[in-house]
Design a protein around this motif. Structure first.
Motif, short mmCIF file in Angstrom:
data_model
loop_
_atom_site.label_atom_id
_atom_site.label_comp_id
_atom_site.label_asym_id
_atom_site.label_seq_id
_atom_site.Cartn_x
_atom_site.Cartn_y
_atom_site.Cartn_z
N ALA A 239 0.84 -1.19 0.00
CA ALA A 239 0.00 0.00 0.00
C ALA A 239 0.87 1.25 0.00
O ALA A 239 2.07 1.20 0.27
CB ALA A 239 -0.92 0.00 1.23
N ASP A 240 0.26 2.38 -0.33
CA ASP A 240 0.99 3.64 -0.33
C ASP A 240 1.45 3.98 1.07
O ASP A 240 0.72 3.80 2.06
CB ASP A 240 0.10 4.78 -0.87
N GLU A 241 2.70 4.49 1.15
CA GLU A 241 3.25 4.86 2.45
C GLU A 241 2.56 6.13 2.94
O GLU A 241 2.38 7.08 2.17
CB GLU A 241 4.76 5.09 2.33
N PRO A 242 2.14 6.19 4.21
CA PRO A 242 1.46 7.39 4.70
C PRO A 242 2.40 8.58 4.73
O PRO A 242 3.62 8.44 4.72
CB PRO A 242 1.04 6.98 6.13
N ASP A 243 1.80 9.76 4.76
CA ASP A 243 2.57 10.99 4.80
C ASP A 243 3.44 11.02 6.06
O ASP A 243 2.95 10.74 7.16
CB ASP A 243 1.60 12.19 4.80
N PRO A 244 4.78 11.33 5.90
CA PRO A 244 5.65 11.32 7.08
C PRO A 244 5.19 12.25 8.19
O PRO A 244 5.28 11.91 9.37
CB PRO A 244 7.00 11.76 6.50
N ALA A 245 4.68 13.44 7.83
CA ALA A 245 4.22 14.37 8.86
C ALA A 245 3.01 13.81 9.61
O ALA A 245 2.91 13.94 10.84
CB ALA A 245 3.87 15.72 8.21
N THR A 246 2.08 13.18 8.89
CA THR A 246 0.92 12.58 9.54
C THR A 246 1.33 11.45 10.46
O THR A 246 0.83 11.32 11.59
CB THR A 246 -0.07 12.07 8.48
N ARG A 247 2.26 10.62 9.99
CA ARG A 247 2.72 9.51 10.82
C ARG A 247 3.45 10.03 12.05
O ARG A 247 3.32 9.47 13.15
CB ARG A 247 3.63 8.60 10.01
N LEU A 248 4.25 11.14 11.89
CA LEU A 248 4.96 11.71 13.03
C LEU A 248 3.97 12.23 14.08
O LEU A 248 4.15 12.01 15.29
CB LEU A 248 5.88 12.83 12.57
N ALA A 249 2.93 12.92 13.61
CA ALA A 249 1.93 13.45 14.55
C ALA A 249 1.26 12.32 15.32
O ALA A 249 1.05 12.40 16.54
CB ALA A 249 0.91 14.29 13.80
N ALA A 250 0.91 11.23 14.61
CA ALA A 250 0.27 10.10 15.30
C ALA A 250 1.23 9.44 16.28
O ALA A 250 0.84 9.05 17.39
CB ALA A 250 -0.20 9.09 14.25
N LEU A 251 2.51 9.34 15.89
CA LEU A 251 3.49 8.73 16.79
C LEU A 251 3.69 9.57 18.04
O LEU A 251 3.73 9.03 19.16
CB LEU A 251 4.82 8.56 16.04
N LEU A 252 3.82 10.89 17.88
CA LEU A 252 4.00 11.75 19.05
C LEU A 252 2.79 11.71 19.96
O LEU A 252 2.92 11.78 21.20
CB LEU A 252 4.29 13.18 18.59
N VAL A 280 13.29 12.89 6.00
CA VAL A 280 14.35 12.46 6.92
C VAL A 280 14.21 13.18 8.25
O VAL A 280 14.38 12.58 9.32
CB VAL A 280 15.73 12.72 6.29
N ALA A 281 13.87 14.49 8.22
CA ALA A 281 13.70 15.25 9.46
C ALA A 281 12.55 14.69 10.29
O ALA A 281 12.66 14.56 11.53
CB ALA A 281 13.46 16.72 9.13
N ASP A 282 11.44 14.36 9.65
CA ASP A 282 10.31 13.79 10.38
C ASP A 282 10.67 12.44 10.99
O ASP A 282 10.30 12.14 12.13
CB ASP A 282 9.11 13.63 9.43
N ARG A 283 11.39 11.63 10.24
CA ARG A 283 11.81 10.34 10.79
C ARG A 283 12.76 10.52 11.98
O ARG A 283 12.70 9.77 12.95
CB ARG A 283 12.49 9.51 9.70
N LEU A 284 13.63 11.54 11.86
CA LEU A 284 14.58 11.79 12.96
C LEU A 284 13.84 12.21 14.23
O LEU A 284 14.16 11.76 15.34
CB LEU A 284 15.57 12.88 12.55
N LEU A 285 12.83 13.07 14.09
CA LEU A 285 12.05 13.48 15.26
C LEU A 285 11.34 12.28 15.88
O LEU A 285 11.30 12.14 17.12
CB LEU A 285 11.03 14.54 14.85
N GLY A 286 10.77 11.41 15.05
CA GLY A 286 10.10 10.23 15.57
C GLY A 286 11.06 9.28 16.26
O GLY A 286 10.77 8.74 17.33
N GLU A 287 12.25 9.08 15.68
CA GLU A 287 13.24 8.19 16.27
C GLU A 287 13.74 8.76 17.61
O GLU A 287 13.89 8.02 18.60
CB GLU A 287 14.41 8.00 15.30
N ALA A 288 14.00 10.07 17.64
CA ALA A 288 14.49 10.68 18.87
C ALA A 288 13.44 10.60 19.98
O ALA A 288 13.77 10.31 21.15
CB ALA A 288 14.88 12.14 18.61
#
Length: 379
Positions: A239-252, A280-288
């Motif tokens: 399936a299509d990968e979700p928007d990184p910003a949307t995924r970051l908001a849900a993760l936070l 990459v920035a959104d992934r970094l925020l989620g990883e941190a």
């Protein structure tokens, strides 16, 4: 080796060498045979042959007319027609039908008529027609041979292209089969394991008397597990990968429910970072954020700040464990997630450094190249 180099050089320049030798031999024949009646006409017959490959039609007209004029003045036919036959042969190999089938016969008829006027219908006309026809047909046959060879080369190139496409398709099929096998393995392990964890957590919630705080924590675990299971199934379904910003908001949001505190909302970097770098920035925020909660526990405070330069954006992330800090079991270092992000950021021209901070916690500093035209002055 030296012989091979010399042979390669000669092979690449054989036509100019042949033209030079042919021109010199023809000029020598003109001089030794006494063919030259008019020097200017002899020059007009010989000199244009230098350009016969680049301008076959013009050279044929000049040489043919000069040959006809020279013939009427008494030029010997055998040697005198030699430059014209060369020009006629070259023009007959041209790809233009007008040059092959109209111009060549016309120039041949002019030369034959001039020879007939000077030497009569048999010795002049017949001999000239035979000479011109042989040269012309030889050129036409050569043209057909070149056309067939070009067609054969084209067919070979198409066959090679088809073989390449078939090989690429076979490789794509093999890769798809490998992905399918990997997907089955992931589904048989990770998806089943997450499902068992969810069922056991649901059973624990239903059969064990718990307080409100404990139930809230179980709800966070269940929600995170269901989201993980959904992402696994979506990945397996391609399936299509979700928007990184949307995924970051849900993760936070999920991490916040589990006890992570944010000093402020994450900065909006959409206007200053190109889409691949922004991901990459959104992934970094989620990883941190994930690392901060995992290593320092609930109550950890995550601070995120940015600093804009003329060409780069500096993103700083620090974690502050609750007081007293949660004890760590052994030394904690950057895991695979940060290493992978550092490689991705380096590919885009950025840098990433991370490590523990005193007296406790973790710090990350990343440098991102700014989107062209959106650099902001340092502040």
């Amino acid at each position: 080796m030296a012989y091979r180099i010399t042979a390669d050089r000669l092979r690449g320049h054989w036509q100019p060498l042949v033209d030079l030798a042919l021109g010199a031999a023809t000029a020598l024949l003109f001089v030794l045979s006494g063919t030259v009646v008019s020097a200017p006409l002899a020059v007009a017959q010989l000199l244009p042959l230098v350009w016969r490959r680049r301008f076959p039609a013009a050279v044929l007209i000049v040489v043919g007319c000069a040959t006809a004029a020279h013939t009427t003045l008494g030029m010997a036919r055998a040697v005198g027609f030699f430059p014209a036959t060369i020009a006629l042969y070259t023009a007959a190999t041209h790809r233009s039908p007008v040059i092959r089938w109209v111009l060549c016969p016309a120039v041949g008829l002019v030369m034959a008529a001039a020879s007939a006027v000077r030497h009569g219908p048999v010795e002049g006309l017949l001999m000239a027609v035979v000479t011109v026809t042989v040269a012309w047909l030889a050129g036409v046959e050569r043209s057909e041979h070149l056309r067939q060879r070009a067609e054969a080369d084209r067919q070979r190139a198409e066959a090679e292209h088809l073989r390449l496409e078939r090989r690429i398709a076979d490789q794509a099929t093999a890769a798809a089969e490998d992905r399918e096998r990997l997907a089955r393995r992931v589904h048989d392990t990770l998806a089943h394991t997450v499902t068992v964890m969810l069922l056991q957590t649901e059973a624990l919630k239903a059969t064990t008397p718990l307080g409100d705080a404990a139930r809230d924590r179980l709800d966070v675990v269940l929600r995170a597990g269901r989201d993980a299971l959904t992402e696994v199934r979506a990945a397996l379904a391609d399936a299509d990968e979700p928007d990184p910003a949307t995924r970051l908001a849900a993760l936070l949001k999920t991490l916040g429910a589990a006890g992570l505190r944010l000093a402020a909302h994450p900065p909006d970097l959409r206007d200053v970072l190109a889409p691949p770098v922004l991901a990459v920035a959104d992934r970094l925020l989620g990883e941190a954020a994930t690392n901060a909660l995992r290593h320092d526990g609930p109550g950890t405070l995550l601070r995120i700040s940015t600093e804009h330069g003329a060409e780069r954006l500096i993103l700083r992330i620090t974690s502050e464990p609750p007081s007293p800090p949660r004890p760590r079991a052994g030394r904690v270092t950057g895991g695979f997630g940060l290493l992978s992000l550092a490689e991705d950021l380096t590919r885009y021209g950025g840098t990433l450094v991370h490590g523990p901070r005193a007296p406790a916690g973790w710090q990350i500093e990343a440098s991102f190249p700014l989107r062209v035209g959106n650099a902001v002055a340092g502040r």
